[in-house]
Design an enzyme around this catalytic site. Structure first.
Site: not given
Length: 319
Positions: A81-82, A129-130, A147, A153, A242
């Protein structure tokens, strides 16, 4: 070939991934010594602002690729995904490992599910996106940037800085961290469409080394390669980085591919989305086809406006 050097980031999850690939290669090629070149990427250094504000692409891959081009590694392991949809000259993405569970997961110390969150609850995510998909479903929520590495997190969640956070399920599973969260809810692919390449590892190599190519190809999963190729075709054609507010996912089941895409404003408005099901034999070029159809309906302007609106008060730094 007696020695193979793998370039990897130094986060816990990246190291898990690199050691996983190291073990697979050593099992198939017991006469080759496999070592890791551990690198701190720009995405790991800049922790005080959302990734969407760090200009350019390849936040987590550029430094690894530089090491490969400098001759200090022959292969790199990335979270797919990155990985940007273009490759620097001299490097190739030749293999994609078998995809695991692609779901995002809701995590909370207080509330059992996304549906149980009260009006105005604070949800942590840095992903546009989320954010887009959360606010489309629950415009009453307050979404706050999140972050740091996975453990940071989770600590912020435990401290009560957020009522809930959303992360990728696979990373928490691989690091065995789900057991420490009182409430977890795996979100279906229809409820929260993943990003391109989620839950698969991309194997990038130096192009002119045929032995490394042979080794990398032993790691490839054909079905995952087909699905992620569609996703990467779509993202490339739509021109999204991305960190853009774009969701894109392909799944093969019983000989059919279900392809889901969504883009829009990060505040959950101006949404464009498609969900198509085709036979695997019809999959060639599907990502580009869907992208072109959405572009004809105004996707490029929508995406440009969405990215400008998401952080209109801040200027990005360039890589």
């Amino acid at each position: 070939m007696q020695k193979l050097t793998i370039a990897t980031r130094v986060s816990d999850l990246a190291l898990w991934q690199a050691y996983h690939i190291k073990k697979r290669i050593e099992k198939s090629y017991p006469n080759i010594e496999v070592v890791l070149n551990k690198i701190v990427s720009n995405g790991d250094k800049v922790l005080d602002k959302p990734l969407a504000l760090i200009g350019g692409k390849g936040h987590f891959t550029k430094e690894l690729e530089d090491e490969m081009l400098a001759g200090n590694a022959e292969l790199a392991v990335h979270s797919l995904k990155d990985v940007p949809t273009y490759m620097p000259e001299g490097l190739e993405l030749v293999a994609v490992t078998q995809r695991q569970d692609q779901s995002d997961v809701f995590l909370s110390h207080t509330y059992a599910s996304l549906e149980d969150l009260p009006q105005g609850a604070v949800v942590g995510t840095t992903s546009l996106r989320r954010r887009m998909q959360l606010l489309q479903k629950r415009p009453d929520l307050k979404v706050k940037d999140l972050r740091g590495n996975v453990n940071t997190r989770l600590r912020k969640l435990k401290e009560g800085q957020y009522d809930a956070i959303i992360l990728a399920w696979i990373g928490l599973h691989r690091l065995d961290l789900l057991k420490d969260i009182p409430f977890t809810q795996k979100l279906s692919l229809d409820m929260m469409i993943p990003p391109m390449g989620q839950a698969a590892l991309g194997i990038e190599i130096v192009s002119n080394n045929e032995k490394v190519r042979e080794i990398a190809l032993t790691l490839n999963d054909e079905e995952t390669f087909i699905c992620t190729k569609l996703e990467r075709e779509f993202i490339s054609a739509i021109g999204a980085g991305c960190s853009a507010p774009v969701a894109c996912n392909a799944v093969i089941n019983a000989g059919e591919i279900t392809f889901r895409v969504m883009l829009g404003y990060a505040d959950g408005t101006h949404i464009m989305q498609e969900r198509v099901i085709v036979n695997v034999s019809q999959a060639e070029g599907l990502g580009t086809k869907i992208a072109k159809e959405m572009i004809e309906n105004g996707a490029l302007k929508l995406l440009e406006d969405a990215q400008n609106a998401a952080f209109k008060d801040e200027m990005p730094q360039r890589l």
